[in-house]
Design a protein around this motif. Structure first.
Motif: not given
Length: 189
Positions: A17-24
C-alpha cells in the motif's frame, strides 16, 4: 507486508500500500546526512499542510470566523479588501486562476524563458490586480505562498492543486469545519 508492481517496459516500480510519507521522500535524500533529511522532510510536511489548507483557512476566517483574528490583522484585511467588488471566495478563485495561467504558460515556454516569464508575470499581474482593486494584497500573498509550497513535493503538484481547490470550496461553504472535514477525508484516504 508490501507488494511491488513491476510492468514490462516501464522504468517505474509501484509499491502497495502507498503511504503518504513516501511522497515526502526524494531520491536525493538517501545521499544526505540523516539529520538534514529529517529536517527537510518535516519542512516538506508543513509545506504540504500550508499548500492545501492556507487559502481555505483564510477564506473561513474572513467569512465565518473573523472574531478569531487579532484586531490589527482583521483591520489590515478589511482595509485591503474594502474596495474589492468580489466576495473573498471569488477573489481567491480569481487569483488561483491567474496563478494557474502563469503555471501553464511557464510549462509550455522554453526552459530558458520559463522561470523568468513566471516571475515577471506574477509580479506584473499581482501588482496590477491590487492596483485595479480586483484582488487584495493579503489574498495574493496567501495564494502565492500556497502555490510556492505546492512545489516542495514536485511529483504531486496536480493532486495538491486539486486538494487545495477542494478545501477552499469546502471552506467557502461551511467555514473552518469544511477544512477540518476535508483534512479528515484526506488523512483517512
Amino acid at each position: 507486508g508490501r507488494v511491488a508492481i513491476i510492468v514490462d517496459g516501464s522504468p517505474i516500480v509501484l509499491t502497495l500500500p502507498f503511504i503518504l510519507l513516501e511522497d515526502l521522500q526524494s531520491v536525493g535524500d538517501y545521499y544526505e546526512e540523516n539529520n538534514n533529511v529529517t529536517f527537510v522532510r518535516i519542512i516538506r510536511f508543513f509545506g504540504l499542510f500550508i499548500a492545501i489548507t492556507m487559502p481555505g483557512i483564510y477564506i473561513a476566517l474572513q467569512l465565518y470566523h473573523y472574531k478569531a483574528l487579532p484586531l490589527k490583522f482583521l483591520v489590515t484585511i478589511i482595509n485591503s479588501s474594502q474596495n474589492i467588488p468580489m466576495p473573498p471566495a471569488i477573489e481567491v478563485l480569481f487569483v488561483f486562476f491567474m496563478f494557474e495561467i502563469l503555471y501553464e504558460a511557464s510549462v509550455r515556454t522554453p526552459k530558458s524563458l520559463g522561470s523568468s516569464f513566471n516571475i515577471i508575470g506574477a509580479l506584473i499581474l499581482g501588482d496590477t490586480a491590487v492596483k485595479s482593486n480586483l484582488a487584495s494584497a493579503p489574498t495574493i500573498m496567501i495564494v502565492a505562498l500556497s502555490s510556492i509550497a505546492i512545489y516542495l513535493i514536485p511529483e504531486g503538484t496536480t493532486v495538491m492543486r486539486l486538494l487545495r481547490l477542494g478545501l477552499t470550496l469546502m471552506a467557502t461553504v461551511i467555514g473552518i469545519v469544511g477544512v477540518c472535514v476535508g483534512i479528515l477525508f484526506i488523512v483517512a484516504y
